[in-house]
Design a protein around this motif. Structure first.
Motif, short mmCIF file in Angstrom:
data_model
loop_
_atom_site.label_atom_id
_atom_site.label_comp_id
_atom_site.label_asym_id
_atom_site.label_seq_id
_atom_site.Cartn_x
_atom_site.Cartn_y
_atom_site.Cartn_z
N ALA A 88 -6.77 10.88 -12.14
CA ALA A 88 -6.63 9.61 -11.43
C ALA A 88 -6.44 9.92 -9.95
CB ALA A 88 -5.45 8.83 -11.95
N VAL A 89 -7.04 9.13 -9.11
CA VAL A 89 -6.86 9.28 -7.67
C VAL A 89 -6.21 8.00 -7.16
CG1 VAL A 89 -8.00 9.57 -5.44
CG2 VAL A 89 -8.88 10.76 -7.46
N VAL A 90 -5.12 8.15 -6.43
CA VAL A 90 -4.42 7.01 -5.86
C VAL A 90 -4.63 7.07 -4.36
CG1 VAL A 90 -2.17 5.95 -5.51
CG2 VAL A 90 -2.69 7.08 -7.69
N GLU A 91 -5.19 6.01 -3.79
CA GLU A 91 -5.37 5.96 -2.34
C GLU A 91 -4.29 5.06 -1.75
OE1 GLU A 91 -9.20 5.73 0.18
OE2 GLU A 91 -8.50 3.66 -0.05
N ILE A 92 -3.62 5.59 -0.76
CA ILE A 92 -2.57 4.84 -0.06
C ILE A 92 -3.16 4.38 1.27
CG2 ILE A 92 -0.33 5.00 1.07
CD1 ILE A 92 0.33 7.26 -0.92
N ALA A 93 -3.01 3.11 1.57
CA ALA A 93 -3.42 2.57 2.86
C ALA A 93 -2.16 2.08 3.57
CB ALA A 93 -4.41 1.43 2.69
N ASP A 134 0.73 3.48 9.39
CA ASP A 134 1.04 4.71 10.13
C ASP A 134 1.32 5.86 9.16
OD1 ASP A 134 3.85 4.60 9.35
OD2 ASP A 134 4.03 3.01 10.83
N ASP A 135 1.34 7.08 9.69
CA ASP A 135 1.57 8.27 8.87
C ASP A 135 2.91 8.23 8.16
OD1 ASP A 135 -0.87 9.30 9.66
OD2 ASP A 135 -0.04 10.77 11.04
N ALA A 136 3.96 7.81 8.87
CA ALA A 136 5.30 7.81 8.28
C ALA A 136 5.35 6.93 7.03
CB ALA A 136 6.33 7.35 9.31
N ALA A 194 -0.37 16.27 -6.60
CA ALA A 194 -0.80 17.13 -5.50
C ALA A 194 -0.74 16.25 -4.25
CB ALA A 194 -2.21 17.64 -5.74
N ALA A 195 0.21 16.52 -3.40
CA ALA A 195 0.46 15.66 -2.24
C ALA A 195 -0.57 15.88 -1.14
CB ALA A 195 1.85 15.94 -1.70
N ALA A 196 -0.85 14.82 -0.42
CA ALA A 196 -1.72 14.90 0.75
C ALA A 196 -0.93 15.53 1.90
CB ALA A 196 -2.20 13.51 1.15
N GLU A 197 -1.58 16.36 2.68
CA GLU A 197 -0.92 16.99 3.82
C GLU A 197 -1.21 16.26 5.12
OE1 GLU A 197 -1.93 21.11 3.92
OE2 GLU A 197 -1.10 21.48 1.93
N ARG A 198 -2.20 15.37 5.09
CA ARG A 198 -2.54 14.61 6.30
C ARG A 198 -3.13 13.27 5.89
NH1 ARG A 198 -8.07 14.83 7.25
NH2 ARG A 198 -9.15 16.37 6.00
N GLY A 202 -12.33 2.41 14.19
CA GLY A 202 -12.34 0.96 14.16
C GLY A 202 -11.43 0.35 13.11
N GLU A 203 -10.86 1.17 12.24
CA GLU A 203 -9.96 0.67 11.20
C GLU A 203 -8.51 0.85 11.65
OE1 GLU A 203 -10.49 -0.72 8.08
OE2 GLU A 203 -12.59 -0.88 8.66
N PRO A 204 -7.66 -0.15 11.45
CA PRO A 204 -6.27 -0.01 11.87
C PRO A 204 -5.40 0.80 10.90
CG PRO A 204 -6.63 -2.15 10.91
CD PRO A 204 -7.98 -1.47 10.97
N ARG A 205 -5.89 1.04 9.72
CA ARG A 205 -5.05 1.68 8.70
C ARG A 205 -5.29 3.18 8.60
NH1 ARG A 205 -7.81 0.29 2.92
NH2 ARG A 205 -9.79 1.25 3.44
N ARG A 206 -4.29 3.86 8.06
CA ARG A 206 -4.36 5.29 7.75
C ARG A 206 -4.46 5.38 6.23
NH1 ARG A 206 -4.91 8.16 12.25
NH2 ARG A 206 -4.17 9.95 11.12
N THR A 207 -5.18 6.37 5.73
CA THR A 207 -5.26 6.54 4.28
C THR A 207 -4.92 7.96 3.89
OG1 THR A 207 -7.63 7.05 4.32
CG2 THR A 207 -7.03 4.74 3.99
N ALA A 208 -4.40 8.09 2.68
CA ALA A 208 -4.10 9.39 2.09
C ALA A 208 -4.43 9.28 0.60
CB ALA A 208 -2.64 9.76 2.28
#
Length: 58
Positions: free
Chosen positions: A12-17, A20-22, A38-42, A48-54
């Protein structure tokens, strides 16, 4: 979050939107208390997108 049940184990892949990074890493850390992951490191941001994803791989 709601419980989800699947018939067979698998990947399973979980995408977080997040805005900000914090925030993205705080959510990742919360999820890591519930299952091995397995945690994302970045995080990444599409131009053009305001969100960050991991992406997490539980």
């Amino acid at each position: 979050m709601n419980d989800a049940h699947v018939a067979e184990p698998g990947l399973a892949v979980v995408e977080i939107a997040a805005s900000d990074d914090a925030t993205a890493f705080a959510i990742q850390n919360l999820l890591a208390t519930r299952w091995a992951t397995a945690a994302a490191e970045r995080t990444t941001r599409a131009p053009g997108e305001p969100r960050r994803t991991a992406a997490l791989l539980p």
